[in-house]
Motif scaffolding. Structure first.
Motif, mmCIF file in Angstrom:
data_model
loop_
_atom_site.group_PDB
_atom_site.id
_atom_site.type_symbol
_atom_site.label_atom_id
_atom_site.label_comp_id
_atom_site.label_asym_id
_atom_site.label_seq_id
_atom_site.Cartn_x
_atom_site.Cartn_y
_atom_site.Cartn_z
ATOM 1 N N SER A 1 0.861 -1.168 0.000
ATOM 2 C CA SER A 1 0.000 0.000 0.000
ATOM 3 C C SER A 1 0.901 1.222 0.000
ATOM 4 O O SER A 1 1.763 1.355 0.876
ATOM 5 C CB SER A 1 -0.905 -0.007 1.230
ATOM 6 N N ASN A 2 0.722 2.078 -1.012
ATOM 7 C CA ASN A 2 1.572 3.271 -1.139
ATOM 8 C C ASN A 2 3.054 2.894 -1.107
ATOM 9 O O ASN A 2 3.843 3.509 -0.392
ATOM 10 C CB ASN A 2 1.244 4.289 -0.044
ATOM 11 N N ASP A 3 3.413 1.872 -1.867
ATOM 12 C CA ASP A 3 4.797 1.391 -1.969
ATOM 13 C C ASP A 3 5.383 0.914 -0.636
ATOM 14 O O ASP A 3 6.595 0.890 -0.450
ATOM 15 C CB ASP A 3 5.702 2.466 -2.583
#
Length: 104
Positions: free
Chosen positions: A18-20
């Motif tokens: 999630s979000n890198d």
């Protein structure tokens, strides 16, 4: 509280991003007829107190029924309000009130 301190090895670790950022969710499916359900839930809540920030969800799960009629129930001890309740558990009857339906 349930015959002394014992090791706890959850059945599933899910890895997602999630979000890198890598996030690890812990899932512990457990049969409601086992007498250690509340002890495992409480132990997982105690773990969440110390290390919950390092994880996504820390879920206790149970399945009721089978086949097409099966329903999944669970609760996340990484949620502070659920964790507070889980830390006060004293019996399997207490823990049943924490399980909520999980939608498909």
């Amino acid at each position: 509280e349930h015959g002394g301190t014992k090791g706890f090895h959850p059945d599933l670790l899910l890895f997602r991003t999630s979000n890198d950022r890598m996030i690890i969710d812990v899932l512990e499916p457990h049969r409601p007829n086992q007498d250690d359900t509340y002890a495992k839930a409480k132990g997982l809540a105690q773990y969440a107190e110390k290390y919950g920030g390092d994880f996504g969800q820390l879920l206790m799960l149970q399945v009721e029924g089978s086949g097409d009629d099966a329903a999944l129930f669970g609760f996340d001890v990484n949620d502070p309000s659920i964790r507070k309740r889980a830390l006060r558990l004293r019996s399997n009857e207490d823990v049943q009130g924490l399980f909520q339906p999980i939608s498909r």
